[in-house]
Design an enzyme around this catalytic site. Structure first.
Site, PDB file in Angstrom:
ATOM      1  N   ASP A  76       0.154  41.028  50.303  1.00 59.53           N
ATOM      2  CA  ASP A  76       1.225  41.926  50.703  1.00 59.53           C
ATOM      3  C   ASP A  76       0.909  43.383  50.393  1.00 59.53           C
ATOM      4  O   ASP A  76       0.822  43.766  49.226  1.00 59.53           O
ATOM      5  CB  ASP A  76       2.505  41.487  49.971  1.00 59.53           C
ATOM      6  CG  ASP A  76       3.731  42.251  50.433  1.00 59.53           C
ATOM      7  OD1 ASP A  76       3.668  42.892  51.498  1.00 59.53           O
ATOM      8  OD2 ASP A  76       4.750  42.204  49.734  1.00 59.53           O
ATOM      9  N   ASP A 289       2.846  47.190  56.793  1.00 57.86           N
ATOM     10  CA  ASP A 289       3.226  46.185  55.805  1.00 57.86           C
ATOM     11  C   ASP A 289       2.738  44.790  56.193  1.00 57.86           C
ATOM     12  O   ASP A 289       3.334  44.130  57.041  1.00 57.86           O
ATOM     13  CB  ASP A 289       4.756  46.193  55.657  1.00 57.86           C
ATOM     14  CG  ASP A 289       5.252  45.254  54.575  1.00 57.86           C
ATOM     15  OD1 ASP A 289       4.416  44.590  53.922  1.00 57.86           O
ATOM     16  OD2 ASP A 289       6.468  45.185  54.381  1.00 57.86           O
TER      17      ASP A 289
END
Ligand SMILES: *[C@@H]1O[C@H](CO)[C@@H](O)[C@H](O)[C@H]1NC(C)=O
Ligand SMILES: *[C@@H]1O[C@H](CO)[C@@H](O)[C@H](O)[C@H]1NC(C)=O
Ligand SMILES: *[C@@H]1O[C@H](CO)[C@@H](O)[C@H](O)[C@H]1NC(C)=O
Ligand SMILES: *[C@@H]1O[C@H](CO)[C@@H](O)[C@H](O)[C@H]1NC(C)=O
Ligand SMILES: *[C@@H]1O[C@H](CO)[C@@H](O)[C@H](O)[C@H]1NC(C)=O
Length: 499
Positions: A76, A289
């Site tokens: 992430d 992201d």
């Protein structure tokens, strides 16, 4: 997954679906140290990341503790902590098979692995009860911060700070590689000095990599693996040149805390024509992201994208959906960054149509012009406030270098399915990104607001001719029923990061 110090920004929490156990390879590439460098040898580390379409994310296999316990964690760029689910958490103890076949192991509910602190001789609690992340949809992870041995892609860190998910409903952990300032503890303590050395910082401090930078190659939606390369770039994984963009500071904290760049143009292109789409929000701050499955743009421009492809916004499922057959549409959207001189990344429709179910067939449209057709999730959704998000549906089409020392993003068109490799390490701490050219006169501030003009939709015909029905009403969202809406809700499972 997106985390921020004071911002409450959106993110899609990968839904809790059916897990599969998959094997991953770990590759290590050591480069010979460059001549004449005064400091420690600059190496790079490659970790293969696996595309878990069902969970909507990229996962890497790591090990934690002494002796090593293997876990598969979601990678992430939108958050900054590593956290692992505790094998004693109720989500891991829960039997995966409903009705419970009895003789299962204690970590049945966490098929990607869980961490048992009692079985690690090097485990040390450093912040009792200090680890806490929560999401608006009710999912969360809480527990202690601890230090232990952590290994990824052949890089071994003997004293890595991590969160232990003792009270969590997420059955797998995360490797957050964002700015240290974005760690959950900084938000909890409301203090920048609470930040600890997270993974890329520690890798640099330990001399494993020369600078805090890494490259992400997610690869094709249909490919099962991509890679993260710490400390370098791989010139064989992209086409053309890498363009260097300045990362934009977070407005509220006036600091570099997430990977925000300015999206300055979106064009739709197909065999029938080309349209320049407009938005009142240009230049649009977007977060790159990897922990977010879909992409989220302002509603005014998302609606134009939907019209081009004949996507329907279904209030029933709170999401734009398209017939799955649109995956074969030859049209594409091109995203431009940093102004007229900036990089442009094209994303084909084959990367923008995602299955709604992990197994079995997709739900079908009950009525309207798509009646009887299979419904899929569209990769570009709308969102109401900045920063907006470019998640995996965009990132797969780009090769992205994250330089957290110079606060720059390197971006180029990806080379899908590349099988060759040419790794170039960053030379030293703070060295410029190799082989990259800075974008001239780039847009780095919100100047005059963009203007809105309805496009002529010249590209629409070319996008939708793959489908029998082409007459999609412009700006009229037909109330189409979708079968299996409950399932859709479960699978879409969106949530917003709280703090
Ligand atoms: C962890 O993974 C490594 C590499 O695949 C393997 O050699 C090792 O046996 C695994 N350890 C356990 C405890 O499963
Ligand atoms: C390990 O890291 C913790 C937290 O940063 C620190 O307090 C501790 O001194 C470190 N231990 C060693 C042996 O370096
Ligand atoms: C990449 O590989 C996958 C899996 O083999 C394949 O389905 C896909 O079409 C390939 N993509 C390109 C652009 O060649
Ligand atoms: C637009 O798409 C056509 C094919 O559909 C392609 O030949 C052309 O190069 C594209 N133009 C741009 C600017 O992407
Ligand atoms: C997305 O667009 C739809 C249709 O215009 C609208 O009903 C919905 O409120 C929008 N969602 C957000 C988060 O702005």
């Amino acid at each position: 997954m997106k985390s921020a110090v004071t911002l409450a920004t959106g993110s899609l929490l990968a839904s809790v679906a059916h897990a599969q156990v998959v094997q991953w390879d770990i590759q290590k590439r050591d480069l010979a140290p460059k001549k004449g460098l005064r400091r420690r040898a600059a190496s790079t580390y490659t970790e293969v990341i696996t595309n878990e379409e069902a969970r909507g994310g990229y996962f890497a296999t790591v090990s934690v503790g002494t002796p090593a316990q293997n876990l598969t964690l979601q990678l992430d760029t939108g958050s900054s902590d590593i956290w692992v689910p505790s094998s004693q958490s109720s989500v891991c103890e829960k039997s995966a098979s409903r009705g419970g076949s009895s003789s299962s192991s204690s970590s049945d509910g966490c098929t990607f692995g869980s961490f048992n602190p009692d079985k690690s001789s090097s485990y040390t609690v450093v912040g009792q009860g200090d680890f806490s992340i929560a999401y608006v949809d009710g999912s969360h992870s809480k527990g202690d911060y601890f230090t232990d041995v952590f290994e990824i892609g052949g890089a071994k860190l003997s004293n890595m700070t991590m969160g232990l998910g003792e009270d969590t409903d997420i059955p797998y952990g995360l490797v957050g590689v964002g700015y240290a300032i974005n760690e959950a503890i900084v938000g909890t303590e409301q203090s920048l000095s609470a930040a600890y050395d997270n993974l890329p910082v520690l890798m640099q401090n330990e001399g494993l990599i020369a600078t805090n930078a890494y490259s992400l190659w997610l690869n094709d939606l249909d490919a099962s693996t991509g890679s993260i390369l710490f400390g370098g770039i791989d010139t064989e994984k992209y086409e053309g040149d890498l363009s260097r963009l300045d990362i934009i500071k977070d407005e509220q904290t006036n600091s570099f805390s997430s990977f925000i760049v300015y999206l300055t143009s979106v064009t739709a292109n197909s065999s029938s024509g080309s349209d320049t789409l407009s938005s009142r929000e240009f230049p649009i701050p977007v977060v790159l992201d990897s922990g977010t499955t879909l992409s989220y743009l302002p509603t005014d421009i998302a609606a134009q994208v939907w019209t081009e492809v004949g996507a329907i916004y279904s209030s029933e499922v709170d999401s734009a959906i398209v017939p799955c057959s649109m995956a074969s549409s030859k049209g594409q959207f091109t995203f431009g960054f940093g102004g007229d001189n900036g990089p442009k990344i094209s994303v084909g429709m084959d990367e923008l149509v995602l299955s709604l179910v992990t197994s079995g067939s997709n739900p079908t449209f009950r009525s309207g012009q798509y009646a009887g057709k299979e419904a899929c999730q569209f990769g570009i959704q709308n969102f109401s406030s900045d920063p907006f998000l470019l998640g995996d549906t965009f990132l797969r089409s780009a090769y992205v270098v994250y330089d957290l020392v110079n606060n720059q993003i390197g971006i180029a068109k990806t080379d899908f399915n590349s099988t060759t490799s040419n790794v170039v390490a960053f030379a030293s701490d703070g060295a410029q990104m190799p082989s990259a050219t800075a974008v001239a006169n780039q847009v780095t501030a919100t100047g005059s607001a963009g203007t809105f003009a309805t496009p002529t939709y010249g590209a629409m015909k070319g996008f939708t001719e793959a489908n029998a029905a082409v007459s999609v009403p412009v700006f009229q969202w037909a109330q189409l029923g979708v079968m299996g809406a409950t399932t859709l809700f479960m699978l879409i499972g969106s949530g917003f990061f709280l703090l």
